[in-house]
Write an enzyme that holds these catalytic residues in place. Structure first.
Site, PDB file in Angstrom:
ATOM      1  N   GLU A  36       6.854   7.465 -13.567  1.00  0.00           N
ATOM      2  CA  GLU A  36       6.681   6.556 -12.417  1.00  0.00           C
ATOM      3  C   GLU A  36       6.333   7.348 -11.158  1.00  0.00           C
ATOM      4  O   GLU A  36       6.929   8.394 -10.887  1.00  0.00           O
ATOM      5  CB  GLU A  36       7.988   5.775 -12.215  1.00  0.00           C
ATOM      6  CG  GLU A  36       7.779   4.312 -12.009  1.00  0.00           C
ATOM      7  CD  GLU A  36       7.125   3.618 -13.188  1.00  0.00           C
ATOM      8  OE1 GLU A  36       5.900   3.368 -13.124  1.00  0.00           O
ATOM      9  OE2 GLU A  36       7.828   3.300 -14.166  1.00  0.00           O
ATOM     10  N   ASP A  39       1.193   8.956 -11.172  1.00  0.00           N
ATOM     11  CA  ASP A  39      -0.273   8.818 -11.337  1.00  0.00           C
ATOM     12  C   ASP A  39      -1.041   9.301 -10.112  1.00  0.00           C
ATOM     13  O   ASP A  39      -2.011  10.035 -10.229  1.00  0.00           O
ATOM     14  CB  ASP A  39      -0.681   7.399 -11.774  1.00  0.00           C
ATOM     15  CG  ASP A  39      -0.336   6.278 -10.805  1.00  0.00           C
ATOM     16  OD1 ASP A  39       0.408   6.518  -9.834  1.00  0.00           O
ATOM     17  OD2 ASP A  39      -0.830   5.144 -11.024  1.00  0.00           O
ATOM     18  N   GLY A 128       5.682  -6.431 -11.310  1.00  0.00           N
ATOM     19  CA  GLY A 128       5.437  -5.032 -11.655  1.00  0.00           C
ATOM     20  C   GLY A 128       4.823  -4.868 -13.031  1.00  0.00           C
ATOM     21  O   GLY A 128       4.929  -3.807 -13.638  1.00  0.00           O
ATOM     22  N   ASP A 177      -2.389   1.624 -13.871  1.00  0.00           N
ATOM     23  CA  ASP A 177      -2.386   0.218 -14.287  1.00  0.00           C
ATOM     24  C   ASP A 177      -3.748  -0.181 -14.851  1.00  0.00           C
ATOM     25  O   ASP A 177      -3.846  -0.852 -15.882  1.00  0.00           O
ATOM     26  CB  ASP A 177      -2.046  -0.693 -13.094  1.00  0.00           C
ATOM     27  CG  ASP A 177      -0.755  -0.268 -12.412  1.00  0.00           C
ATOM     28  OD1 ASP A 177       0.005   0.505 -13.014  1.00  0.00           O
ATOM     29  OD2 ASP A 177      -0.517  -0.715 -11.273  1.00  0.00           O
ATOM     30  N   TYR A 226       5.779   2.014  -0.755  1.00  0.00           N
ATOM     31  CA  TYR A 226       4.917   2.721  -1.709  1.00  0.00           C
ATOM     32  C   TYR A 226       4.090   3.765  -0.973  1.00  0.00           C
ATOM     33  O   TYR A 226       4.024   4.927  -1.358  1.00  0.00           O
ATOM     34  CB  TYR A 226       4.016   1.706  -2.409  1.00  0.00           C
ATOM     35  CG  TYR A 226       3.159   2.271  -3.513  1.00  0.00           C
ATOM     36  CD1 TYR A 226       3.599   2.276  -4.832  1.00  0.00           C
ATOM     37  CD2 TYR A 226       1.897   2.804  -3.245  1.00  0.00           C
ATOM     38  CE1 TYR A 226       2.814   2.789  -5.847  1.00  0.00           C
ATOM     39  CE2 TYR A 226       1.108   3.328  -4.255  1.00  0.00           C
ATOM     40  CZ  TYR A 226       1.569   3.313  -5.557  1.00  0.00           C
ATOM     41  OH  TYR A 226       0.782   3.831  -6.567  1.00  0.00           O
TER      42      TYR A 226
HETATM   43  C1  GLA Z   1       2.304   0.717  -9.096  1.00  0.00           C
HETATM   44  C2  GLA Z   1       0.928   1.338  -8.876  1.00  0.00           C
HETATM   45  C3  GLA Z   1       0.650   2.426  -9.922  1.00  0.00           C
HETATM   46  C4  GLA Z   1       1.802   3.421 -10.015  1.00  0.00           C
HETATM   47  C5  GLA Z   1       3.138   2.696 -10.117  1.00  0.00           C
HETATM   48  C6  GLA Z   1       4.306   3.635 -10.034  1.00  0.00           C
HETATM   49  O1  GLA Z   1       2.303   0.028 -10.312  1.00  0.00           O
HETATM   50  O2  GLA Z   1      -0.079   0.356  -8.937  1.00  0.00           O
HETATM   51  O3  GLA Z   1      -0.571   3.062  -9.634  1.00  0.00           O
HETATM   52  O4  GLA Z   1       1.775   4.306  -8.920  1.00  0.00           O
HETATM   53  O5  GLA Z   1       3.292   1.725  -9.099  1.00  0.00           O
HETATM   54  O6  GLA Z   1       4.358   4.453 -11.140  1.00  0.00           O
END
Ligand code: GLA
Length: 386
Positions: A36, A39, A128, A177, A226
């Protein structure tokens, strides 16, 4: 039957456009088993596409118009020309995901054609599970059915979708994602190197179920939190004169951690240790070692809670309830961006009912809601629906 996303999208299409659609595509949501906030640090992730998806039914037009409607929302058709600048709308948000991808494809000089589209889906929203990435990837997959798009690979489609979300919708997400949605392989999780963009499918161990528990804690303020995490990670990488935290090793971080602001140090430690856990998890899964997977998921959750500080008490509680049932026979952790959303568990099939019952018995969200439980299967990525 009439309540499948495909049936809904088709019924609304015919009612609005007076014709039968001629193309249908789908793109799945995703759940991340481990890795997590790695990326966007050029790191490693281990997600899979899930059997909940966005579908689009469509028909080519003779002219250069794009007309779009969302079967799951009441409202007007969003209509624009491929030959005029495509602007961002104040509302509805879903329309911007489509507009962003269309604009990106136009800008890349691809041979776009006018289309009528009707969209529907069953990916839970705001949980999520990447309902928005599945929408963006589905739009890209739709236009990729046109002649002249043959060179656009699934990873390219994911990058188009990510670019649209970054630049047009305004969310600075990483690429996990969209790659999961575009590149999913049935009954496999994907070991994705978010720097090289290599995608390695790892078979799901036989006898293990993927359970997702939606905490119904809504992810308030998530975008600013974020983006702050992202900035803290970049600060740490800059301090060590590295391109990304992917390039930092734990020994260096431990030796020189005192040079960093303590919060930035904890953020960096999460990312560095999480990358190592993903690599170990891919090996554990390939070996069918659910116990090792469970240890790694537990450590990942603790790191998200203590170092990255993206869990909330209700999520920690939900993880604890599931852990008490599965013990060392599987793994459980929060999944996704954080601050609420879903918990993912890898559970031996014979414990699925017990886990479901324990959560029904013991979990209530702060808003009074019970968790929604999904038992899902690792699914194939975006494609044409026959
Ligand atoms: C969200 C973002 C992803 C990733 C996750 C955390 O889903 O869209 O790109 O950073 O959070 O792992």
């Amino acid at each position: 039957m009439n309540d499948t996303p495909l049936a809904r999208a088709a019924a609304v299409f015919q009612a609005a456009f007076g014709q039968v659609p001629s193309i249908q595509v789908q793109a799945p949501g995703r759940v991340n088993l481990i890795g997590e906030h790695t990326d966007y640090n050029d790191g490693l992730v281990l997600p899979c596409a899930i059997d909940y998806r966005t579908v689009i039914v469509a028909r080519l037009r003779e002219d250069r118009l794009v007309r779009v409607l969302a079967a799951d929302y009441e409202g007007a058709i969003d209509e624009y020309s491929l030959d005029a600048p495509i602007e961002r709308l104040e509302a509805p948000m879903w329309a911007n995901y489509v507009r962003g991808v269309v604009r990106e494809l136009v800008q890349r000089g691809l041979p776009m054609q006018g289309m009528d589209l009707s969209i529907a889906g069953d990916v839970p929203q705001g949980a999520g599970l990447s309902s928005s990435a599945s929408l963006s990837v589905a739009v890209c997959r739709l236009f990729a059915t046109l002649p002249g798009f043959e060179a656009l690979s699934p990873v390219d489609m994911a990058l188009v979708a990510q670019r649209a979300e970054n630049d047009f919708v305004g969310c600075k997400c990483g690429n996990m994602d969209q790659i999961s949605s575009a590149c999913g392989v049935q009954d496999h999780v994907l070991m994705i190197d978010c720097r090289s963009l290599a995608v390695e499918p790892v078979p799901m161990p036989a006898g293990a179920a993927i359970m997702i528990f939606n905490s119904h804690v809504t992810r308030g303020l998530v975008d600013s939190a974020y983006n702050t995490r992202r900035e803290q990670c970049e600060t740490a990488a800059r301090h060590f004169a590295l391109p990304a935290l992917r390039d930092l090793d734990l020994a260096t971080l431990e030796a020189r951690g005192a040079e960093l602001d303590p919060t930035v140090l904890r953020r960096a430690r999460h990312v560095v240790t999480e990358n190592a856990r993903v690599a170990a998890a891919a090996q554990a899964l390939a070996a069918g070692d659910l116990a090792r997977m469970g240890e790694l998921m537990e450590a990942s959750h603790a790191s998200m809670r203590d170092d990255f500080e993206i869990t909330v008490p209700a999520i920690d509680q939900l993880v604890g309830i599931v852990k008490d049932v599965i013990g060392k026979a599987g793994g459980v952790r929060m999944t996704g961006g954080g601050f609420g959303g879903c918990v993912v568990a890898l559970v031996p099939e014979n414990l699925v009912d017990a886990a479901r019952e324990a959560v029904a018995r013991s979990y209530t969200a702060p808003n009074g809601m019970r968790a929604t439980v999904y038992v899902c299967r690792a699914a194939a990525g975006a494609g044409i629906v026959a």
